[in-house]
Design a protein around this motif. Structure first.
Motif, PDB file in Angstrom:
ATOM      1  N   ARG A 380      57.279  74.705  65.235  1.00 49.28           N
ATOM      2  CA  ARG A 380      57.616  75.581  65.753  1.00 49.28           C
ATOM      3  C   ARG A 380      59.710  75.135  64.922  1.00 49.28           C
ATOM      4  N   ASP A 381      58.910  76.304  64.304  1.00 48.86           N
ATOM      5  CA  ASP A 381      60.533  76.480  63.567  1.00 48.86           C
ATOM      6  C   ASP A 381      60.882  75.592  62.780  1.00 48.86           C
ATOM      7  N   GLY A 382      60.013  74.948  62.448  1.00 45.38           N
ATOM      8  CA  GLY A 382      60.305  73.711  61.732  1.00 45.38           C
ATOM      9  C   GLY A 382      60.467  72.260  61.712  1.00 45.38           C
ATOM     10  N   VAL A 383      60.304  72.387  64.037  1.00 40.77           N
ATOM     11  CA  VAL A 383      60.556  71.062  64.565  1.00 40.77           C
ATOM     12  C   VAL A 383      59.343  70.834  65.034  1.00 40.77           C
ATOM     13  N   TYR A 384      58.990  70.163  65.123  1.00 39.05           N
ATOM     14  CA  TYR A 384      57.560  69.175  65.920  1.00 39.05           C
ATOM     15  C   TYR A 384      58.076  68.824  67.411  1.00 39.05           C
ATOM     16  N   HIS A 385      57.225  69.483  68.213  1.00 43.04           N
ATOM     17  CA  HIS A 385      57.201  69.549  69.873  1.00 43.04           C
ATOM     18  C   HIS A 385      56.108  68.904  69.893  1.00 43.04           C
ATOM     19  N   LYS A 386      56.341  67.447  71.031  1.00 38.22           N
ATOM     20  CA  LYS A 386      55.236  66.540  71.417  1.00 38.22           C
ATOM     21  C   LYS A 386      54.930  68.025  72.725  1.00 38.22           C
ATOM     22  N   ILE A 387      53.397  68.105  72.490  1.00 34.16           N
ATOM     23  CA  ILE A 387      52.707  69.288  73.441  1.00 34.16           C
ATOM     24  C   ILE A 387      51.291  69.014  74.087  1.00 34.16           C
ATOM     25  N   GLY A 388      51.071  67.468  73.974  1.00 33.73           N
ATOM     26  CA  GLY A 388      50.248  66.483  74.747  1.00 33.73           C
ATOM     27  C   GLY A 388      50.073  65.259  74.126  1.00 33.73           C
ATOM     28  N   TYR A 389      48.475  64.548  75.050  1.00 33.27           N
ATOM     29  CA  TYR A 389      48.527  63.258  74.893  1.00 33.27           C
ATOM     30  C   TYR A 389      46.888  63.111  75.630  1.00 33.27           C
ATOM     31  N   TYR A 390      46.106  62.401  74.630  1.00 31.80           N
ATOM     32  CA  TYR A 390      44.540  62.817  75.474  1.00 31.80           C
ATOM     33  C   TYR A 390      43.793  60.991  74.445  1.00 31.80           C
ATOM     34  N   SER A 391      43.816  61.053  75.618  1.00 29.01           N
ATOM     35  CA  SER A 391      42.635  59.387  75.606  1.00 29.01           C
ATOM     36  C   SER A 391      40.861  60.049  75.281  1.00 29.01           C
ATOM     37  N   TYR A 392      40.743  59.539  74.227  1.00 25.81           N
ATOM     38  CA  TYR A 392      39.148  59.972  74.242  1.00 25.81           C
ATOM     39  C   TYR A 392      37.862  58.719  75.213  1.00 25.81           C
ATOM     40  N   SER A 393      38.516  57.754  75.132  1.00 28.48           N
ATOM     41  CA  SER A 393      38.209  56.881  76.108  1.00 28.48           C
ATOM     42  C   SER A 393      37.563  57.712  77.576  1.00 28.48           C
TER      43      SER A 393
END
Ligand SMILES: CC1(C)CO[C@@H](CC(=O)O)CN1
Length: 423
Positions: A380-393
């Motif tokens: 967003r506006d050139g900056v990366y923001h953590k929005i979530g995490y995912y565990s496939y297992s």
């Protein structure tokens, strides 16, 4: 100090044109070695030692160094390797000497193959790790039709093939496919012609700048176009001076607004201590003391927790093997390249690894692949923001941003409305 020495071999990509990740990872390996050797409850009576060389991430040199390590005493009880290119030939040959191989920096999907690599394990996830996360997010946002654009490289071709399988399994469809060798403009044109809306792009950083300059020049971006990109480019990748493009960093920033990235989570975000009793924060402090200057400029720095965890996986597997051999009056120091029995015990101990590392839980699949969390970010506006995490297992998707924060103009549509069937 009277302890019996156990040697393991290691090849690090310290130099070379592709990925010199050994620069950030060798210090982490040495840190883990020190930590493990200080523990009296792990491999009591033994001291682990590493014999290493620089593979330059070159398959031929990696092979040559592997043979030198084999034919120069002392015997090595395991091999630690780095990048895909040098890990592949070693992982293919190692079982001929009853050696197990543990890679901390190899992402190639081709390595997930027990026929070709019978004794290979890795703490670095395969590049295909991104795909279940991409699918899960499509489900979250009701997208069933996606498009793919890929650079013609083995790692991206196998990732795209795996994505095709995952898409089919999820009853989704890929409506447009585009690929390129050296000139991406035609591939982008293909996506425009098919009005692609939800696009997965797999290519290296240099092509990412060229593609998004073309996307900018053609106006093929906006709140209804969603791009899934690779998350392990450096944060400022789009601002880098690049003679191949006629766009500014601001042009690319505009075209990249809102895009989503996925990447293997390499350092636990929370501060729960790992098996070494060290927190992520403490690890970063210790690494800062090793790496003089700006870590973000050191290749392999992001992967260093994977290298630290690889030494713990190696140590815990040998510790477990030691306990399993004792009742048979066998010892780790009896290992030789002809001793299949001890090699199998080490294999089984690696295969059943299960501990809390710096990079999260360390466990391997039947193909030796790392089960890892993925980290999801949005620019967003050139900056990366953590929005979530995912565990496939565990199919656990944990969003840390609300849908409104992620899609302020409403969730984009996958665009391909069902065509009204003429009666
Ligand atoms: C995430 C990345 C950059 C993928 O390539 C790995 C290197 C390789 O697979 O050879 C290192 N880690």
């Amino acid at each position: 100090d009277g302890r019996i020495i156990l040697n393991f071999g290691a090849i690090f990509p310290m130099t070379g044109k592709s990925w010199a990740g050994g620069q950030g990872c060798k210090p982490a390996v040495e840190m883990a070695l020190k930590d493990v050797n200080e523990r009296s409850d792990i491999l009591p009576g033994y001291k682990l030692k590493m014999v290493w060389n620089d593979s330059e991430c070159n398959p031929g040199l990696g092979t040559n160094l592997f043979y030198n390590l084999l034919y120069t005493p002392p015997i090595k009880i395991m091999m630690l390797t780095g990048c895909s290119a040098a890990s592949t030939p070693v992982a293919e040959a190692a079982h001929m000497w009853n050696l197990n191989v543990l890679a901390w920096g190899a992402s190639s999907p081709a390595l997930s193959n027990r026929e070709r690599f019978p004794t290979f394990f890795r703490t670095h996830p395969s590049a295909t790790l991104h795909n279940p996360t991409r699918i899960r997010l499509c489900k979250e946002w009701n997208w069933t039709k996606i498009s793919v654009i890929q650079e013609m490289q083995e790692v991206f071709t196998s990732t795209s093939e795996d994505l095709e399988k995952e898409v089919a399994k999820a009853n989704m469809t890929i409506t447009a496919r585009a690929s390129f060798q050296t000139e991406p403009k035609t591939a982008v044109g293909n996506l425009i012609a098919q009005d692609a809306r939800i696009i997965v792009g797999v290519f290296y950083e240099g092509f990412a700048r060229r593609i998004f300059c073309e996307v900018y020049n053609k106006g093929f971006y906006g709140p209804n176009r969603v791009w899934f990109l690779i998350g392990w480019y450096p944060d400022n990748w789009y601002k880098k001076q690049d003679s191949n493009i006629n766009c500014t960093g601001d042009n690319l920033k505009e075209a990249l607004e809102g895009h989503i990235t996925t990447e293997g989570m390499m350092l636990k975000p929370d501060d729960s201590p790992s098996i070494s009793n060290m927190t992520s924060e403490r690890f970063k402090e210790r690494m800062a003391a090793e790496i003089k200057g700006d870590e973000s400029l050191v290749s392999g720095y992001p992967e260093s927790p994977l290298a630290y965890d690889a030494v713990w996986a190696l140590s815990l597997a040998l510790n477990n093997t030691m306990n399993r051999l004792a009742p048979r009056n066998l010892r780790l120091e009896d290992y030789t390249y002809n001793n299949e029995e001890i090699a199998n015990e080490i294999y089984m101990s690696l295969n059943s690894s299960n501990f809390e590392g710096l990079s999260g839980p360390v466990a391997f699949t039947s193909t030796g692949d790392r089960l890892a969390w993925t980290q999801i970010e949005q620019m967003r506006d050139g900056v990366y923001h953590k929005i979530g995490y995912y565990s496939y297992s565990t199919d656990n998707l944990t969003m840390v941003n609300t849908t409104e924060e992620i899609w302020p103009n409403g969730i984009p549509k996958d665009g391909v409305e069902t065509i009204y069937q003429m009666k």
